[in-house]
Design a protein around this motif. Structure first.
Motif, PDB file in Angstrom:
ATOM      1  N   TYR A 194      41.309  51.653  33.403  1.00 36.22           N
ATOM      2  CA  TYR A 194      42.001  50.627  34.207  1.00 36.22           C
ATOM      3  C   TYR A 194      43.173  51.202  34.996  1.00 36.22           C
ATOM      4  O   TYR A 194      43.479  50.738  36.082  1.00 36.22           O
ATOM      5  N   VAL A 216      51.642  36.485  31.188  1.00 35.11           N
ATOM      6  CA  VAL A 216      50.214  36.760  31.314  1.00 35.11           C
ATOM      7  C   VAL A 216      49.511  36.115  30.125  1.00 35.11           C
ATOM      8  O   VAL A 216      49.781  36.479  28.981  1.00 35.11           O
ATOM      9  N   GLU A 226      42.489  43.545  33.131  1.00 40.95           N
ATOM     10  CA  GLU A 226      42.524  43.042  34.508  1.00 40.95           C
ATOM     11  C   GLU A 226      43.640  42.010  34.673  1.00 40.95           C
ATOM     12  O   GLU A 226      44.333  41.987  35.692  1.00 40.95           O
ATOM     13  N   ALA A 227      43.802  41.161  33.663  1.00 40.30           N
ATOM     14  CA  ALA A 227      44.831  40.129  33.753  1.00 40.30           C
ATOM     15  C   ALA A 227      46.217  40.756  33.796  1.00 40.30           C
ATOM     16  O   ALA A 227      47.105  40.276  34.501  1.00 40.30           O
ATOM     17  N   LEU A 250      46.941  43.741  34.969  1.00 41.80           N
ATOM     18  CA  LEU A 250      47.086  44.313  36.313  1.00 41.80           C
ATOM     19  C   LEU A 250      47.451  43.215  37.300  1.00 41.80           C
ATOM     20  O   LEU A 250      48.312  43.385  38.159  1.00 41.80           O
ATOM     21  N   ASP A 251      46.800  42.083  37.150  1.00 41.59           N
ATOM     22  CA  ASP A 251      47.094  40.957  38.018  1.00 41.59           C
ATOM     23  C   ASP A 251      48.552  40.533  37.882  1.00 41.59           C
ATOM     24  O   ASP A 251      49.228  40.244  38.869  1.00 41.59           O
ATOM     25  N   MET A 292      50.713  42.923  39.700  1.00 39.02           N
ATOM     26  CA  MET A 292      50.631  42.732  41.152  1.00 39.02           C
ATOM     27  C   MET A 292      51.372  41.470  41.587  1.00 39.02           C
ATOM     28  O   MET A 292      51.990  41.443  42.653  1.00 39.02           O
ATOM     29  N   LEU A 293      51.314  40.455  40.756  1.00 38.89           N
ATOM     30  CA  LEU A 293      52.053  39.228  41.067  1.00 38.89           C
ATOM     31  C   LEU A 293      53.547  39.524  41.130  1.00 38.89           C
ATOM     32  O   LEU A 293      54.258  39.088  42.039  1.00 38.89           O
ATOM     33  N   LYS A 351      54.403  41.214  44.277  1.00 36.19           N
ATOM     34  CA  LYS A 351      54.486  40.272  45.404  1.00 36.19           C
ATOM     35  C   LYS A 351      55.815  39.524  45.381  1.00 36.19           C
ATOM     36  O   LYS A 351      56.446  39.305  46.411  1.00 36.19           O
TER      37      LYS A 351
END
Ligand code: SF4
Lengths: 175, 564
Positions: free
Chosen positions: A58, A137, A145-146, A148-149, A152-153, A156
């Motif tokens: 990942y 999370v 994946e969550a 990583l999300d 990324m959030l 942002k």
């Protein structure tokens, strides 16, 4: 460049190719967002999944957050991965306070976020009682994946300079 | 003559057994011993080598039990003999007003932490214990949480951390003529892989005195088990040793099934073996990988974690979860594996084999690895038994005890595999044993996956297993059955059982007391690494501080299992 004659120097051209205008704030945010140094505060099962996030498949490095620091002084992203017990709570606060600004917190998993399915006598019912959390999370454990999300959030949020009242108004542990 | 009669006859030669009680229940032999005799009985058993292991020591609060017992609390000892493979449970009742008992620490060293835990959880005082202090709950915690009158949701906050202290209860203090420095590692430190806290007094590079503190991940598993129906306890068991979660599911379900007196179908047994052995491989992977990283061998970590990901992908394909699979149910499995899964298992076995060989080549003859691990943390077989070691750490010390061979279950007896045994018990031997066990586990998985028995994946007893979803939504009987079982739950008969499996770290035992209701009355788990970790301060005292990390990694301490 040195070969070029001075009279061939076109100021407009030069500006177009080498200069970009921005605001200082945006520029700093861009830097912050792409160099999050995480402190992996893995205490339990979520910590094991966090290893996978860092591991070969990942690979969090792809998102500019691979420089794992175990010293709070060098880290700016605290990833709390796992159950925080009442006994652990003072340690968590201590570590958060040692981190230098700017600092962010991701709460990974149900336990860190709310105590999870441990509604029990020795488990802290959510770390937001102690430290200001930027991203929660969900999952038990969240898939890599969550996570990583979640990272990324957060990136942002940093990029867009989202206000963080939970952080600005934070005065210390609620307990 | 049955075993329990033998026990009775044998004891009657030494003790006035008129006040003793002997009975046989759920395949366990039990002796109720009067409080005054317990220390003598333990001594007698150990000195005459009837039992060499004190596997577990715990307590039960009977205040809410439907039948009044001889006292509010019972202290429960589980003895085991590695030679005859006999087991015995001793029970001692103590009254609420006088919850005191002689400590067994003079007979078995492993009693130390177990007694501290019973004191912490129930407030039972063990007289003569060298340091009877709290072990799992924090130092501001008031009350004894496993007592039936303590509310599970009653949190008490903690605001500070104890200063450096040692297992004998003392604090760090300077010694005249010596230049001692206190050292604190953890509870949040990369080398502790979790939430362990190690404290030492250093004289230069040498460890003069050492201590550990645990409980930083005490999530109250046993209390949670008392407040949830039987099947809902399964997800909690996942989170004991989360590096090999399916093994805990299996250990727990096996105990409940035995209590219910049901035999699961052959196919379910086969799937359980596959899950267990794959978990053993990834558990050892994490142990070896992390141990090597701590000693500077980072590449091993990447090699090994690639393999672990493959196993996780298999689990994900099986049930959707990677780490915490919760695939077993009381009575069998939750569902059939998807089509082609066994083929994937066999494919994965191939790459596991290759990967394990790579690690073998990377580490086994690596000079640095050998120098950092050989002769470090050695332990003799007698000491290991005295401390209650089981699993790879015990086998590394030269005792070839593996429950899969000694007391086989689920058809292990018909599988072809070997049990590796070490000689010195040092970190290197532990590594070798784990490495070989991984190879053997792959071999087991291959044998099983090639011959999956036909049949159902679960029993179909309506009072134990939920109907399939198509029946729940498709016909009224299914719906009723589902409703009744959810509302009323599984109800094992009144009684108690101790059942055990060979988990990645050693003997994982579950002691279950049922009051005939839908939730366990008491569920005790015997955590293998808890017993092993007890010996840690002694193992590192006198050694170099660099070896502390090496020994710590080799014990494979999983905080979820250690602190529960
Ligand atoms: S959220 Fe789930 S996986 Fe994560 S630490 Fe809690 S119990 Fe473990």
């Amino acid at each position: 460049m040195t070969e070029q004659k001075v009279d061939a120097f076109d100021l407009q051209d030069m500006l177009n190719s080498n200069v970009m205008t921005t605001r200082v704030e945006d520029w700093i945010n861009w830097g912050k967002k792409n160099s999050l140094w995480p402190l992996p505060y893995g205490t339990a099962c979520c910590g094991i999944e966090l290893m996978s996030v860092m591991g070969p498949k990942y690979d969090l490095a792809r998102f500019g957050a691979e420089v794992v620091r175990f010293s709070p002084r060098q880290a700016d992203l605290l990833i709390v991965a796992g159950t925080i017990t009442e006994k652990m709570a003072p340690v968590l606060v201590h570590i958060y306070e040692q981190m230098l600004e700017p600092k962010y917190v991701i709460s990974m998993g149900a336990c860190a976020s709310s105590g999870g399915f441990y509604r029990s006598y020795h488990v802290l019912q959510g770390i937001s009682k102690l430290v200001p959390v930027d991203v929660f999370v969900p999952g038990c454990p969240p898939t890599p994946e969550a996570v990583l999300d979640g990272v990324m959030l957060l990136q942002k949020m940093i990029e867009n300079n989202v206000p963080r009242p939970w952080k600005d108004n934070w005065k210390g542990p609620e307990l | 003559m049955s075993r329990i009669e033998e026990v009775k006859q044998n004891l009657s030669e030494k003790f006035p057994v008129g006040d003793f009680k002997f009975y046989y229940e759920n395949d366990n032999d039990v002796v109720v011993v009067p409080k005054a005799n317990i220390l003598e009985v333990l001594k007698y058993y150990r000195e005459n080598s009837f039992y060499d292991f004190l596997m577990d020591l715990t307590a039960v609060d009977y205040s809410k039990y439907p039948e009044t017992q001889e006292g509010r609390y019972a202290v429960v000892y589980h003895l085991f003999s590695s030679k005859t493979l006999n087991r015995l449970r001793l029970k001692v009742f103590v009254q609420e007003e006088d919850a005191k008992l002689a400590s067994a620490t003079s007979v078995w060293r492993s009693a130390n932490w177990f007694e501290r835990e019973a004191y912490d959880m129930y407030g039972i005082v063990f007289e003569g214990h060298p340091n009877l202090t709290k072990i799992l709950t924090h130092h501001h915690f008031k009350g004894h949480p496993l007592r039936k009158d303590y509310d599970a949701n009653n949190q008490q906050h903690c605001s500070d951390v104890l200063p450096v202290h040692f297992d004998d209860g003392s604090r760090f203090s300077p010694v005249p003529g010596k230049d001692l420095v206190p050292l604190n590692i953890g509870p949040s430190h990369p080398a502790t892989h979790g939430t362990l806290r190690v404290m030492a007094a250093l004289d230069g590079e040498k460890v003069e005195k050492a201590g550990v503190e645990l409980g930083f991940l005490h999530r109250c598993f046993e209390k949670m088990a008392e407040t949830h129906p039987y099947n809902q306890v399964i997800p909690y068991t996942d989170r004991l040793n989360y590096c090999s979660a399916p093994m805990n599911n299996i250990g727990y379900c096996k105990a409940v099934e035995k209590m219910l007196g049901v035999e699961i179908p052959l196919k379910a047994q086969a799937i359980r073996i596959i899950l267990a052995e794959l978990s053993r491989v990834i558990d050892h992977i994490v142990c070896i990988g992390a141990n090597a990283v701590d000693l500077g061998a980072l590449s091993g970590f990447f090699y090994l974690f690639k393999l672990r990901e493959q196993v996780y992908s298999l689990f994900e394909k099986l049930c959707g979860a990677r780490l915490t699979v919760s695939m077993t149910r009381v009575g069998g499995m939750a569902q059939d594996p998807p089509a082609g899964w066994y083929k994937d298992v066999l494919e994965t076995c191939k790459s596991l084999r290759k990967g394990i060989d790579e690690v073998d080549r990377l580490l086994t003859e690596n000079k640095i690895w050998m120098q950092r691990t050989q002769g470090v943390g050695s332990i003799s077989a007698e000491d290991a038994i005295m401390w209650g070691y089981t699993g790879p750490c015990l086998r590394a010390a030269g005792v070839g005890l593996d429950l899969r061979k000694a007391e086989p279950y689920y058809g292990y007896e018909s599988l072809d595999f070997e049990v590796p045994v070490g000689t010195t018990g040092d970190v290197y031997d532990r590594y070798l044993v784990r490495l070989e066990e991984m190879k053997q586990s792959v071999k087991i998985v291959e044998q099983v996956a090639k011959n999956i028995p036909a049949g159902d994946y679960t029993i179909r007893d309506k009072s134990i297993v939920l109907p399939e979803k198509k029946d729940v939504y498709g016909n009224i009987e299914g719906l009723m059955n589902h409703f009744m079982l959810i509302m009323k739950g599984i109800k094992p008969p009144k009684g108690e059982i101790y059942d055990y499996t060979e988990a990645a770290n050693g003997e994982l035992g579950f002691f279950l007391v049922s009051d005939g209701e839908m939730k366990p009355y008491r569920l005790r788990v015997r955590p293998p690494c808890f017993a092993i970790y007890q010996s840690f301060p002694e193992q590192i005292t006198g050694g170099l501080v660099a070896d502390v990390i090496s020994v710590l990694g080799s014990m494979n301490l999983i905080a979820g299992e250690l602190d529960r």
